[in-house]
Design an enzyme around this catalytic site. Structure first.
Site, PDB file in Angstrom:
ATOM      1  N   GLU A 142      14.087   1.352 -13.247  1.00  0.00           N
ATOM      2  CA  GLU A 142      15.120   0.576 -12.557  1.00  0.00           C
ATOM      3  C   GLU A 142      14.586  -0.122 -11.307  1.00  0.00           C
ATOM      4  O   GLU A 142      15.006  -1.230 -10.963  1.00  0.00           O
ATOM      5  CB  GLU A 142      16.289   1.503 -12.176  1.00  0.00           C
ATOM      6  CG  GLU A 142      17.473   0.819 -11.556  1.00  0.00           C
ATOM      7  CD  GLU A 142      18.118  -0.222 -12.455  1.00  0.00           C
ATOM      8  OE1 GLU A 142      18.773   0.154 -13.425  1.00  0.00           O
ATOM      9  OE2 GLU A 142      17.951  -1.432 -12.198  1.00  0.00           O
ATOM     10  N   LYS A 148       6.080  -2.877 -11.275  1.00  0.00           N
ATOM     11  CA  LYS A 148       6.310  -4.109 -12.063  1.00  0.00           C
ATOM     12  C   LYS A 148       5.001  -4.712 -12.550  1.00  0.00           C
ATOM     13  O   LYS A 148       4.926  -5.262 -13.641  1.00  0.00           O
ATOM     14  CB  LYS A 148       7.088  -5.135 -11.251  1.00  0.00           C
ATOM     15  CG  LYS A 148       6.394  -5.575  -9.970  1.00  0.00           C
ATOM     16  CD  LYS A 148       7.346  -5.677  -8.825  1.00  0.00           C
ATOM     17  CE  LYS A 148       6.644  -5.397  -7.522  1.00  0.00           C
ATOM     18  NZ  LYS A 148       7.508  -4.928  -6.483  1.00  0.00           N
ATOM     19  N   ILE A 200      18.680  -2.866  -6.509  1.00  0.00           N
ATOM     20  CA  ILE A 200      19.797  -3.441  -7.289  1.00  0.00           C
ATOM     21  C   ILE A 200      19.782  -2.895  -8.714  1.00  0.00           C
ATOM     22  O   ILE A 200      18.769  -2.993  -9.398  1.00  0.00           O
ATOM     23  CB  ILE A 200      19.682  -4.987  -7.342  1.00  0.00           C
ATOM     24  CG1 ILE A 200      19.655  -5.574  -5.932  1.00  0.00           C
ATOM     25  CG2 ILE A 200      20.808  -5.578  -8.162  1.00  0.00           C
ATOM     26  CD1 ILE A 200      19.368  -7.063  -5.893  1.00  0.00           C
ATOM     27  N   GLU A 235       2.949  -9.854   3.200  1.00  0.00           N
ATOM     28  CA  GLU A 235       1.630  -9.219   3.298  1.00  0.00           C
ATOM     29  C   GLU A 235       0.672 -10.151   4.052  1.00  0.00           C
ATOM     30  O   GLU A 235       0.908 -11.358   4.131  1.00  0.00           O
ATOM     31  CB  GLU A 235       1.057  -9.019   1.885  1.00  0.00           C
ATOM     32  CG  GLU A 235       1.955  -8.301   0.923  1.00  0.00           C
ATOM     33  CD  GLU A 235       1.820  -6.795   1.011  1.00  0.00           C
ATOM     34  OE1 GLU A 235       0.759  -6.328   1.453  1.00  0.00           O
ATOM     35  OE2 GLU A 235       2.783  -6.101   0.667  1.00  0.00           O
ATOM     36  N   GLY A 247       6.445  -7.942   9.004  1.00  0.00           N
ATOM     37  CA  GLY A 247       6.181  -7.033   7.891  1.00  0.00           C
ATOM     38  C   GLY A 247       6.914  -7.404   6.613  1.00  0.00           C
ATOM     39  O   GLY A 247       6.889  -6.659   5.635  1.00  0.00           O
ATOM     40  N   LYS A 287       8.554  -9.811 -12.544  1.00  0.00           N
ATOM     41  CA  LYS A 287       9.932  -9.345 -12.713  1.00  0.00           C
ATOM     42  C   LYS A 287      10.649 -10.165 -13.790  1.00  0.00           C
ATOM     43  O   LYS A 287      11.442  -9.614 -14.568  1.00  0.00           O
ATOM     44  CB  LYS A 287      10.674  -9.431 -11.378  1.00  0.00           C
ATOM     45  CG  LYS A 287      10.112  -8.445 -10.363  1.00  0.00           C
ATOM     46  CD  LYS A 287      10.556  -8.778  -8.957  1.00  0.00           C
ATOM     47  CE  LYS A 287       9.986  -7.798  -7.948  1.00  0.00           C
ATOM     48  NZ  LYS A 287      10.151  -8.260  -6.556  1.00  0.00           N
ATOM     49  N   ALA A 305       0.741  13.627  -5.548  1.00  0.00           N
ATOM     50  CA  ALA A 305      -0.657  13.182  -5.582  1.00  0.00           C
ATOM     51  C   ALA A 305      -0.822  11.930  -4.720  1.00  0.00           C
ATOM     52  O   ALA A 305      -0.045  10.982  -4.841  1.00  0.00           O
ATOM     53  CB  ALA A 305      -1.073  12.879  -7.017  1.00  0.00           C
ATOM     54  N   GLY A 309      12.165  -2.339   0.166  1.00  0.00           N
ATOM     55  CA  GLY A 309      12.430  -1.362   1.233  1.00  0.00           C
ATOM     56  C   GLY A 309      12.238   0.022   0.660  1.00  0.00           C
ATOM     57  O   GLY A 309      12.683   0.303  -0.470  1.00  0.00           O
ATOM     58  N   VAL A 327       7.756   3.938  -0.722  1.00  0.00           N
ATOM     59  CA  VAL A 327       8.826   4.402  -1.612  1.00  0.00           C
ATOM     60  C   VAL A 327       8.689   5.907  -1.892  1.00  0.00           C
ATOM     61  O   VAL A 327       9.659   6.668  -1.781  1.00  0.00           O
ATOM     62  CB  VAL A 327       8.829   3.613  -2.945  1.00  0.00           C
ATOM     63  CG1 VAL A 327      10.010   4.041  -3.811  1.00  0.00           C
ATOM     64  CG2 VAL A 327       8.875   2.108  -2.687  1.00  0.00           C
TER      65      VAL A 327
HETATM   66  P1  NAP Z   1       2.359   2.112  -0.978  1.00  0.00           P
HETATM   67  O1  NAP Z   1       3.144   2.218   0.280  1.00  0.00           O
HETATM   68  O2  NAP Z   1       1.096   1.330  -0.998  1.00  0.00           O
HETATM   69  O3  NAP Z   1       2.032   3.624  -1.457  1.00  0.00           O
HETATM   70  C1  NAP Z   1       1.156   3.894  -2.509  1.00  0.00           C
HETATM   71  C2  NAP Z   1       0.955   5.406  -2.569  1.00  0.00           C
HETATM   72  O4  NAP Z   1       0.167   5.702  -3.720  1.00  0.00           O
HETATM   73  C3  NAP Z   1       0.241   5.985  -1.359  1.00  0.00           C
HETATM   74  O5  NAP Z   1       0.807   7.212  -0.992  1.00  0.00           O
HETATM   75  C4  NAP Z   1      -1.202   6.201  -1.862  1.00  0.00           C
HETATM   76  O6  NAP Z   1      -1.839   7.314  -1.281  1.00  0.00           O
HETATM   77  C5  NAP Z   1      -0.960   6.477  -3.327  1.00  0.00           C
HETATM   78  N1  NAP Z   1      -2.095   6.022  -4.139  1.00  0.00           N
HETATM   79  C6  NAP Z   1      -2.512   4.755  -4.361  1.00  0.00           C
HETATM   80  N2  NAP Z   1      -3.597   4.751  -5.171  1.00  0.00           N
HETATM   81  C7  NAP Z   1      -3.864   6.044  -5.435  1.00  0.00           C
HETATM   82  C8  NAP Z   1      -4.874   6.699  -6.204  1.00  0.00           C
HETATM   83  N3  NAP Z   1      -5.816   6.012  -6.814  1.00  0.00           N
HETATM   84  N4  NAP Z   1      -4.832   8.046  -6.281  1.00  0.00           N
HETATM   85  C9  NAP Z   1      -3.892   8.759  -5.634  1.00  0.00           C
HETATM   86  N5  NAP Z   1      -2.920   8.199  -4.894  1.00  0.00           N
HETATM   87  C10 NAP Z   1      -2.901   6.856  -4.798  1.00  0.00           C
HETATM   88  O7  NAP Z   1       3.255   1.550  -2.169  1.00  0.00           O
HETATM   89  P2  NAP Z   1       4.867   1.415  -2.214  1.00  0.00           P
HETATM   90  O8  NAP Z   1       5.302   0.264  -1.395  1.00  0.00           O
HETATM   91  O9  NAP Z   1       5.482   2.759  -1.971  1.00  0.00           O
HETATM   92  O10 NAP Z   1       5.082   0.986  -3.726  1.00  0.00           O
HETATM   93  C11 NAP Z   1       4.969   1.908  -4.794  1.00  0.00           C
HETATM   94  C12 NAP Z   1       5.404   1.212  -6.088  1.00  0.00           C
HETATM   95  O11 NAP Z   1       6.763   0.810  -5.952  1.00  0.00           O
HETATM   96  C13 NAP Z   1       4.615  -0.054  -6.417  1.00  0.00           C
HETATM   97  O12 NAP Z   1       4.445  -0.156  -7.811  1.00  0.00           O
HETATM   98  C14 NAP Z   1       5.517  -1.168  -5.928  1.00  0.00           C
HETATM   99  O13 NAP Z   1       5.328  -2.394  -6.629  1.00  0.00           O
HETATM  100  C15 NAP Z   1       6.881  -0.579  -6.226  1.00  0.00           C
HETATM  101  N6  NAP Z   1       7.975  -1.123  -5.405  1.00  0.00           N
HETATM  102  C16 NAP Z   1       7.879  -1.082  -4.045  1.00  0.00           C
HETATM  103  C17 NAP Z   1       8.914  -1.585  -3.273  1.00  0.00           C
HETATM  104  C18 NAP Z   1       8.855  -1.548  -1.774  1.00  0.00           C
HETATM  105  O14 NAP Z   1       9.800  -1.999  -1.121  1.00  0.00           O
HETATM  106  N7  NAP Z   1       7.803  -1.014  -1.172  1.00  0.00           N
HETATM  107  C19 NAP Z   1      10.040  -2.119  -3.917  1.00  0.00           C
HETATM  108  C20 NAP Z   1      10.118  -2.137  -5.314  1.00  0.00           C
HETATM  109  C21 NAP Z   1       9.068  -1.613  -6.041  1.00  0.00           C
HETATM  110  P3  NAP Z   1      -2.251   7.350   0.286  1.00  0.00           P
HETATM  111  O15 NAP Z   1      -0.956   7.278   1.019  1.00  0.00           O
HETATM  112  O16 NAP Z   1      -2.937   8.643   0.496  1.00  0.00           O
HETATM  113  O17 NAP Z   1      -3.112   6.143   0.508  1.00  0.00           O
END
Ligand code: NAP
Length: 450
Positions: free
Chosen positions: A130, A106, A137, A191, A188, A206, A46, A308, A17
């Site tokens: 949001e 969440k 959504i 998990e 994908g 949620k 960061a 996504g 994201v």
């Molecule tokens: P992700 O792909 O795992 O990305 C996490 C990011 O945070 C990475 O860039 C990581 O750095 C960084 N990070 C994690 N721990 C860290 C730490 N201790 N210090 C510094 N940086 C740190 O996660 P995501 O899928 O983007 O999701 C992000 C949030 O959005 C989550 O809360 C998730 O529940 C929510 N969300 C995601 C989706 C979705 O479709 N993916 C949908 C709705 C909500 P590195 O890249 O360097 O490892």
């Protein structure tokens, strides 16, 4: 070009994201400035590893592993790291140093939401989230703002795309749970460890967020009744289809009114039968939908991508623009209202209708005995279908109707009930199982949305 005030924006996380949020902020900067009335200056990102490959190309000089200097002095902090720590500490630090915050986390909000909202209230900061429920959504703002003048009665949400993908393929292709799960992992959608999705933990987080907003009541995660979909098999899917239903993992948030007029709420996640005529039945694949029933507005349905990277980034950026507008306008933000503080009832006090599938001895008097146990347990029968599944006179499974001359066989009974109290229902099912005429309780599923 209009000379806007500059707002400093810090981004924590550049994963699925975060990288898309950074990309859109950089590419659409001037358009967003016109909408927000402020220039949104991305001051840094960061991450854990500044050299990691990103989904989109982003300027290397923006990256750092040191979040603190970014947070301090920023006007808006976007948290997209996920997990509890250090996300929680960073959000609190951002709030206490005068920033408005945007998060999609969440897991954090469902477990530490009160702490974060209280901290924001104390300093007049705003928390935007949001993207924390149902991805792209728009559902948080409609519940918090658009429906603030109404009374939400019930929310039924398909809020986990992975489980909807699995159940949809089981329904449309007649596939087995384990086969579809393996496919979902390969594609994908799921998990490697699918527990959070298939056991309903993600949906429960949620549900806690949606119910808190809808009923102006703090709903702790522990108060959400949760069941996953691992017990759903092909036979249950086939039976549901045969009866005109589809099985969906639902997050149900409901306002209850007792005989004395006292109100309470129930928040629960479980696989339920949904009539094929209900709008939620046509939510296919990994899509999400939230069906809201409000006293004055009636029925509303919000539908779209529940996850996504780029889709979720849309919701995050909407929050960033809102945060920027408020920052420019000044004044104290509107905090979360939890003043209704309604009691949250346990699952046993909830009333729904059920479909009970039993395998019973195919003998005279069995039906009467089962009907008697149901009636004693205050569970009334709405529909009853019976099929002989083992006929000893032919020694093969048949699909004929139950007849008294099929002595010694096994019949399947599918009983649809009128609305009954969950506690009465579960005690009655225990009594049926111990009755001596029931060979096996095949399944007990709630019916929602009828
Ligand atoms: P992700 O792909 O795992 O990305 C996490 C990011 O945070 C990475 O860039 C990581 O750095 C960084 N990070 C994690 N721990 C860290 C730490 N201790 N210090 C510094 N940086 C740190 O996660 P995501 O899928 O983007 O999701 C992000 C949030 O959005 C989550 O809360 C998730 O529940 C929510 N969300 C995601 C989706 C979705 O479709 N993916 C949908 C709705 C909500 P590195 O890249 O360097 O490892």
């Amino acid at each position: 070009m209009t000379d806007y005030r500059r707002l400093r924006v810090a981004l924590l996380g550049a994963g699925a994201v975060g990288s898309q949020v950074a990309d859109l902020l950089l590419r659409h900067g001037s358009e967003l400035a016109d909408r927000a009335g402020a220039t949104l200056e991305l001051v840094g990102i960061a991450v854990r590893d500044v050299d990691a490959q990103r989904d989109v190309e982003l300027p290397r000089e923006l990256f750092t592993t040191d979040a603190e200097p970014l947070i301090v002095g920023s006007d808006i902090v976007i948290e997209l790291m996920g997990g509890i720590e250090p996300a929680r500490a960073h959000l609190l630090q951002a709030i206490n140093s005068g920033a408005d915050v945007v998060t999609a986390n969440k897991a954090l909000l469902a477990t530490h939401g009160s702490e974060i909202f209280d901290a924001a209230d104390q300093v007049g900061a705003q928390v935007y989230y949001e993207a924390a429920a149902a991805g792209a959504i728009p559902i948080i703002r409609p519940l918090r703002d658009s429906l603030a003048g109404d009374r939400v009665q019930r929310i039924m949400g398909i809020v986990n795309g992975t489980t909807n993908y699995i159940l949809d393929r089981m329904d449309t292709e007649g596939a087995e749970f384990t086969d579809v799960l393996a496919d979902a992992q390969a594609l994908g959608y799921a998990e490697a460890d699918p527990t959070a999705d298939v056991e309903g933990y993600d949906a429960a987080q949620k549900a806690a967020i949606l119910a808190s907003l809808a009923f102006h009541t703090t709903v702790p995660l522990e108060a959400v009744h949760r069941e996953g979909i691992t017990g759903i098999d092909k036979a249950m899917m086939d039976a549901a289809r045969h009866a005109g239903y589809v099985i969906k993992l639902l997050a149900v948030c409901e306002r209850l009114t007792g005989a004395d007029g006292a109100e309470s709420i129930s928040v629960r996640v479980y696989p339920a039968l949904v009539s094929r005529a209900h709008p939620l039945a046509s939510v296919h694949g990994a899509n999400n939908a939230v069906f809201v029933q409000a006293e004055a507005a009636g029925n509303l349905m919000f539908y779209g991508a529940g996850a996504g990277g780029v889709q979720t980034a849309s919701a995050v950026l909407g929050d960033v623009v809102s945060a920027a507008r408020r920052h420019i306008a000044g004044g104290v933000g509107v905090g979360e209202s939890t003043r209704a503080n309604l009691p949250i009832v346990e699952i046993g006090r909830v009333t729904t209708s059920y479909q009970i599938t039993l395998e019973v001895d195919d003998e005279p008097g069995v039906l009467a005995k089962i009907a008697g146990i149901l009636s004693e347990g205050r569970v009334s029968i709405a529909t009853l279908e019976q099929t002989v599944i083992h006929d000893p006179s032919t020694s093969s499974g048949t699909e004929s109707s139950l007849r008294d001359d099929n002595l010694g066989g096994v019949a399947r009974l599918v009983i649809g009930t009128h609305k009954a109290l969950e506690q009465d229902l579960s005690e009655t099912v225990d009594r049926l199982a111990a009755s001596g005429v029931v060979e096996r309780v095949v399944s007990v599923l709630r019916v929602e949305g009828d």
